[in-house]
Scaffold this motif. Structure first.
Motif: not given
Length: 434
Positions: A26-34
């Protein structure tokens, strides 16, 4: 699928020593990690001062948070085969799992005790405040950050989602038991997580477990029990925590008394005054704390100087077993003797207590009501775990507490000054051990 629930063109993976791989689709999870707030967790150890006891315990809240996310991702994937999940509900669950510890400060629980902070409150502040995390969450919808915060606060309407992240058998505990066992090099925390996930079944308020998987759940409960007493409450780790706490107390007291530090602790100003902002809090990590400890080891204040040197050089306090209610009849004399030889008892004579309740069933009206673990019987009925397991019944509701008295034995063994008083102190301390 709506743009709000975008998936990555190519799945991202993290190689992980506990779960082998952590999968992000999920793009959301990837963005949160960053986000910078999540990346800050790389600079906060999962086990605080435990690295001074188990030298491998250098893993971070970042590692653990990814692990909790991965377990919940797998839980949701399994549960989706049995019940219908709204796409947004799924993302709420995954985001809450990833962010559940984002509010932890340096040296976590010791830090909280000194400054009366609460990592869960800071977690909600990061999710709902002026942060990169909030901006990423808002990309799903204006109400989405509040939903994630509600899961962590345990007020979210879907109690099944809450139970996956916070219950007596949840993804948080599963990951930290396995991860902490791996990095400390002990076997106590190992259990069959694969089996537990396979026998998990969704109910309205929580996940339950097929009766055929009871032994895997028993093993998990006992692993937790052993990890608390063999690792988390290890007396050497607690000695380091005592010194850490006393350093922070001393620095705060000196600051409030107008003491002039050689290197002014600007990172602590609002913390010492009780007016810390979210921006100030997010600047604190363990590298900052250890920098000041290194500097304070050269301060003129003898107590701050000594405590910081002890922590940085691992010259920890020794301990004896004690029972504050029965055996501490000598306490007034110990206080007097410590003061007489120039050791302020407030900093050098410390009783530390640890307690744990490994498993409990629902007890209405008690301060901490616990939702029990339920087994799904062959006929479809639910049975509370301790009613079926003799192993779990034996420890249910039994709170174990341990008290230790910490002190600087190295100073007492130096007989060059106050020899008579020091010998008397040692005799009194040894008498506490029976």
């Amino acid at each position: 699928m709506s743009d709000r629930f975008k998936v990555l063109e190519e799945e991202k993976v993290f190689k992980d020593p506990v779960h082998r791989y952590i999968h992000v689709r999920d793009e959301l999870i990837w963005d949160l990690i960053g986000t910078k707030e999540f990346q800050r967790l790389r600079r906060i150890r999962q086990l605080g001062t435990t690295y001074l006891t188990f030298h491998g315990a250098e893993h971070t809240r970042f590692n653990h948070s990814l692990g909790v996310y991965e377990i919940v991702r797998r839980m949701v994937e399994n549960l989706e085969k049995k019940i219908a999940w709204d796409p947004e509900e799924r993302l709420v669950c995954l985001a809450a799992a990833l962010l559940h510890d984002i509010g932890h400060g340096p040296f976590s629980h010791s830090f909280e005790k000194v400054f009366h902070t609460d990592h869960e409150q800071w977690t909600r502040a990061i999710i709902l405040g002026n942060t990169d995390v909030h901006r990423v969450l808002t990309s799903v919808g204006g109400k989405f950050p509040k939903k994630v915060a509600d899961v962590i606060e345990k007020t979210y309407a879907n109690k099944l989602v809450v139970s996956l992240i916070s219950s007596q058998i949840d993804a948080d505990r599963m990951d930290y038991l396995l991860r902490d066992a791996f990095y400390t090099g002990v076997s106590y925390g190992n259990f069959d997580m694969e089996r537990i996930l396979r026998v998990m079944r969704p109910k309205e308020d929580q996940a339950v477990f097929k009766h055929s998987g009871m032994h895997a759940v028993e093993d998990y409960i006992m692993s937790r029990y052993q990890m608390y007493w063999q690792v988390y409450f290890h007396p050497v780790t607690r000695s380091a925590e005592v010194i850490l706490s006393k350093i922070l107390h001393r620095a705060k007291d000196l600051y409030r008394a107008g003491y002039q530090f050689k290197d002014q602790p600007k990172h602590f100003y609002t913390l010492f005054s009780g007016e810390i902002t979210l921006a100030d809090y997010l600047k604190l990590d363990e590298s900052v704390i250890l920098y000041y400890f290194q500097e304070w080891a050269d301060e003129e204040d003898p107590i701050l100087h000594d405590l910081c040197q002890r922590f940085m050089d691992r010259r920890l306090f020794k301990y004896v077993e004690c029972d504050p209610g029965k055996q501490m009849s000598v306490w007034p004399e110990l206080l007097q003797l410590f003061a007489a030889i120039g050791l302020e008892p407030e900093y050098y004579l410390v009783i530390d207590s640890s307690s744990d309740l490994p498993y409990d069933f629902y007890r209405p009206g008690e301060e901490e009501e616990r939702l029990p673990i339920h087994l799904l019987m062959p006929g479809g009925d639910l049975r509370e775990l301790s009613r079926e397991s003799e192993v779990v019944e034996a420890i249910s509701g039994k709170k174990r507490t341990d008290h230790k008295l910490y002190f600087p034995m190295d100073f007492l063994e130096d007989q060059r000054t106050y020899a008579e008083e020091k010998q008397r102190i040692i005799a009194l301390l040894k008498a506490q051990e029976g």
